[in-house]
Design a protein around this motif. Structure first.
Motif, mmCIF file in Angstrom:
data_model
loop_
_atom_site.group_PDB
_atom_site.id
_atom_site.type_symbol
_atom_site.label_atom_id
_atom_site.label_comp_id
_atom_site.label_asym_id
_atom_site.label_seq_id
_atom_site.Cartn_x
_atom_site.Cartn_y
_atom_site.Cartn_z
ATOM 1 N N TYR A 3 -15.525 6.390 5.491
ATOM 2 C CA TYR A 3 -15.469 6.670 6.932
ATOM 3 C C TYR A 3 -16.874 6.668 7.525
ATOM 4 C CZ TYR A 3 -14.048 8.868 11.320
ATOM 5 O OH TYR A 3 -13.821 9.115 12.651
ATOM 6 N N PHE A 4 -17.816 7.267 6.811
ATOM 7 C CA PHE A 4 -19.200 7.331 7.285
ATOM 8 C C PHE A 4 -19.786 5.926 7.450
ATOM 9 C CE2 PHE A 4 -23.741 7.329 6.064
ATOM 10 C CZ PHE A 4 -24.259 8.097 7.104
ATOM 11 N N SER A 21 0.829 -1.202 0.000
ATOM 12 C CA SER A 21 0.000 0.000 0.000
ATOM 13 C C SER A 21 0.863 1.251 0.000
ATOM 14 C CB SER A 21 -0.932 0.011 1.225
ATOM 15 O OG SER A 21 -1.868 -1.030 1.140
ATOM 16 N N VAL A 22 1.968 1.213 0.770
ATOM 17 C CA VAL A 22 2.901 2.345 0.801
ATOM 18 C C VAL A 22 3.665 2.435 -0.524
ATOM 19 C CG1 VAL A 22 4.934 3.326 1.930
ATOM 20 C CG2 VAL A 22 3.145 2.257 3.301
ATOM 21 N N SER A 36 -5.619 7.498 -1.226
ATOM 22 C CA SER A 36 -6.958 7.037 -0.882
ATOM 23 C C SER A 36 -6.927 5.569 -0.484
ATOM 24 C CB SER A 36 -7.911 7.230 -2.078
ATOM 25 O OG SER A 36 -9.191 6.702 -1.796
ATOM 26 N N TRP A 37 -6.184 4.754 -1.250
ATOM 27 C CA TRP A 37 -6.067 3.334 -0.922
ATOM 28 C C TRP A 37 -5.375 3.139 0.425
ATOM 29 C CZ3 TRP A 37 -8.897 -0.112 -3.245
ATOM 30 C CH2 TRP A 37 -9.286 0.063 -4.583
ATOM 31 N N ILE A 38 -4.383 3.972 0.705
ATOM 32 C CA ILE A 38 -3.676 3.877 1.987
ATOM 33 C C ILE A 38 -4.627 4.194 3.138
ATOM 34 C CG2 ILE A 38 -1.901 4.972 3.427
ATOM 35 C CD1 ILE A 38 -0.206 5.252 0.885
ATOM 36 N N PHE A 39 -5.434 5.234 2.966
ATOM 37 C CA PHE A 39 -6.390 5.593 4.015
ATOM 38 C C PHE A 39 -7.393 4.461 4.227
ATOM 39 C CE2 PHE A 39 -10.482 7.168 5.448
ATOM 40 C CZ PHE A 39 -10.128 7.916 6.570
ATOM 41 N N LEU A 40 -7.869 3.875 3.132
ATOM 42 C CA LEU A 40 -8.831 2.780 3.236
ATOM 43 C C LEU A 40 -8.205 1.570 3.933
ATOM 44 C CD1 LEU A 40 -10.590 2.905 -0.258
ATOM 45 C CD2 LEU A 40 -11.317 3.948 1.891
ATOM 46 N N ALA A 41 -6.926 1.298 3.625
ATOM 47 C CA ALA A 41 -6.231 0.177 4.271
ATOM 48 C C ALA A 41 -6.124 0.408 5.770
ATOM 49 C CB ALA A 41 -4.834 0.004 3.663
ATOM 50 N N GLU A 42 -5.823 1.647 6.158
ATOM 51 C CA GLU A 42 -5.719 1.985 7.577
ATOM 52 C C GLU A 42 -7.084 1.893 8.247
ATOM 53 O OE1 GLU A 42 -5.799 4.276 11.206
ATOM 54 O OE2 GLU A 42 -6.875 4.804 9.361
#
Length: 474
Positions: free
Chosen positions: A432-433, A81-82, A282-288
């Motif tokens: 997130y919602f 992801s990184v 965006s993918w990184i945020f979703l993975a987190e």
């Protein structure tokens, strides 16, 4: 008897074209039939993209059968992801190189095409050095930032250091292949990935599990195998650049910085890089988000599903790259009508391919996931993710072709603006919602992904039909 004979003849011609696509011959893609041009470019490009994803799938397969496989899979997935940020830089530069090289080839100016390619390589090497240093110093911090636990981050430090420390191989593998694609020589790009993957597949079990005097290195072995494979692929690319294969006739003198040429490349590459970075972040945020709401098993399941999805989607991306080359070369030749027609013919092929993949994931997703891990919790999460993600696959395929068409024309700002709105202003808040506010956890994240991709496709189609991309100067 006429129809069977005609069908047999068409089938024979089709296979002859496929064989021709592997040879890497010098062809004028602005004059042959569009369907033949797409097949000649798309077959090696699809295989090239599929083989790029094989790197991660091979790693996942072997580390997925190690003790504490959930943690091992998570480390590989979070690191990937990184690394998507590095992929984004490489693909952005590669897309710029493809656009400029394709335009110059269409204009029949092979020297300018070769100069542009070499100047892009010089830029990429400079960036890679900075990334490698950051990866070596902040390896553990990166995993912790991604949502890994302290113990998981500690186990993954060496893996991250090797993968990010050898980022120059990732950068050049993508970039130089972008140069070859722009020149219409997709066969060499495919061959370099085939060589790299063959070495990775051979070395992975040896270095991960140990063989004879070679000790079992676990995750470290997976990283070393991947680095050696990619490094060898880059050497193969450099050999063909030096040899002067196809339309490209490079010289070392072309590496000497030329300010005007660098400015022209950066003008295209900067929004292209931003375009991919926006999506990657965006993918990184979703993975987190999945890691914090679904725990280690949720994260491992999501990463497994993501890798499987990318494995099947990258061939469609390779198909869309054919559209980018055809758009660039035909614009260079002044054939705008042919450039546009190439896009819509490619879209038809992409829809068929992604439709087949959608059916496979809806019916056999759990079997694909079970191939990489025996952990039933991870399999359950991965299966759910694949079912939800696959619902938008046909529209994904259309969107990828349209975005590649913009990029191939040198209009890299349009897809970038679309990505900002779709990913950052919609997908992330929506995920997130669903995940946190409605307490849907990872399922909410899975739902947000296809919804955003559908929006991207609709926006890209409406803008493409307006035709402003045809006025882009490169």
């Amino acid at each position: 008897m006429t129809k069977p004979v005609e069908a047999k003849s068409r089938l024979s011609n089709f296979f002859n074209v496929i064989v021709q696509s592997f040879k890497g011959e010098e062809i004028d893609y602005t004059s042959i039939s569009i369907r033949k041009a797409i097949v000649l470019l798309a077959v090696p490009m699809m295989l090239e993209m599929m083989m790029e994803s094989v790197f991660v799938l091979v790693d996942l397969y072997f580390v997925g059968h190690l003790p504490n496989s959930a943690e091992a899979i998570q480390i590989v997935g979070l690191t990937e992801s990184v690394l998507t940020i590095i992929y984004s830089l490489a693909m952005g530069l590669g897309m710029a190189a493809t656009a400029v090289v394709a335009r110059r080839i269409g204009e029949k100016n092979t020297e300018a095409a070769s100069r542009a390619g070499m100047q892009t390589i010089a830029i990429a090497v400079s960036i890679s050095v900075l990334i490698s240093i950051a990866g070596l110093i902040f390896a553990k911090d990166i995993l912790l930032l991604m949502g890994a636990t302290e113990s998981t981050a500690s186990q993954g430090v060496t893996f991250v250091r090797i993968m990010m420390g050898t980022s120059i191989f990732i950068m050049l593998l993508f970039l130089i292949n972008g140069i070859f694609r722009g020149a219409g020589n997709a066969a060499i790009a495919m061959q370099s990935l085939a060589l790299a993957n063959t070495l990775n597949i051979i070395l992975c079990p040896i270095l991960i599990r140990g063989f004879g005097p070679i000790p079992a290195m676990g995750l470290t072995g997976a990283a070393l195998a991947t680095a050696i494979g990619r490094g060898t692929g880059v050497l193969y690319q450099i050999y063909h650049l030096a040899k002067g294969s196809g339309n490209l006739k490079v010289k070392l003198a072309y590496l000497i910085p030329q300010i005007e040429q660098i400015k022209a490349i950066v003008k295209i590459a900067a929004p292209a890089v931003l375009q991919f970075v926006i999506a990657s972040c965006s993918w990184i945020f979703l993975a987190e988000l999945v890691a914090t709401t679904g725990g280690d098993h949720g994260s491992a399941g999501y990463q497994t599903a993501l890798r499987l999805m990318m494995f099947f989607m990258l061939p469609a991306w390779g198909l869309s790259n054919a559209a980018a080359t055809l758009v660039g070369q035909n614009m260079g030749a002044g054939r705008m009508d042919r450039a546009e027609k190439s896009v819509f013919v490619t879209i038809k092929y992409s829809m068929i391919f992604m439709g087949v993949v959608m059916v496979l994931f809806l019916t056999c997703g759990h079997l694909f996931a079970a191939f990489f891990t025996e952990d039933t919790q991870v399999i359950a999460v991965a299966s759910e993710a694949l079912r939800i993600l696959s619902l938008g696959f046909i529209l994904y395929g259309i969107g990828m072709v349209l975005v590649s068409a913009f990029n191939g024309a040198g209009d890299t700002w349009t897809p970038t603006k679309i990505n900002v709105i779709a990913f950052w202003l919609f997908q992330i808040p929506f995920a997130y919602f669903l995940a946190k506010y409605l307490a849907m956890g990872p399922t909410g994240v899975f739902i947000a992904i296809p919804v955003a991709e559908v929006g991207i496709t609709i926006a890209a189609y409406l803008i493409f039909k307006k035709g402003k991309w045809k006025t882009t100067a490169v």
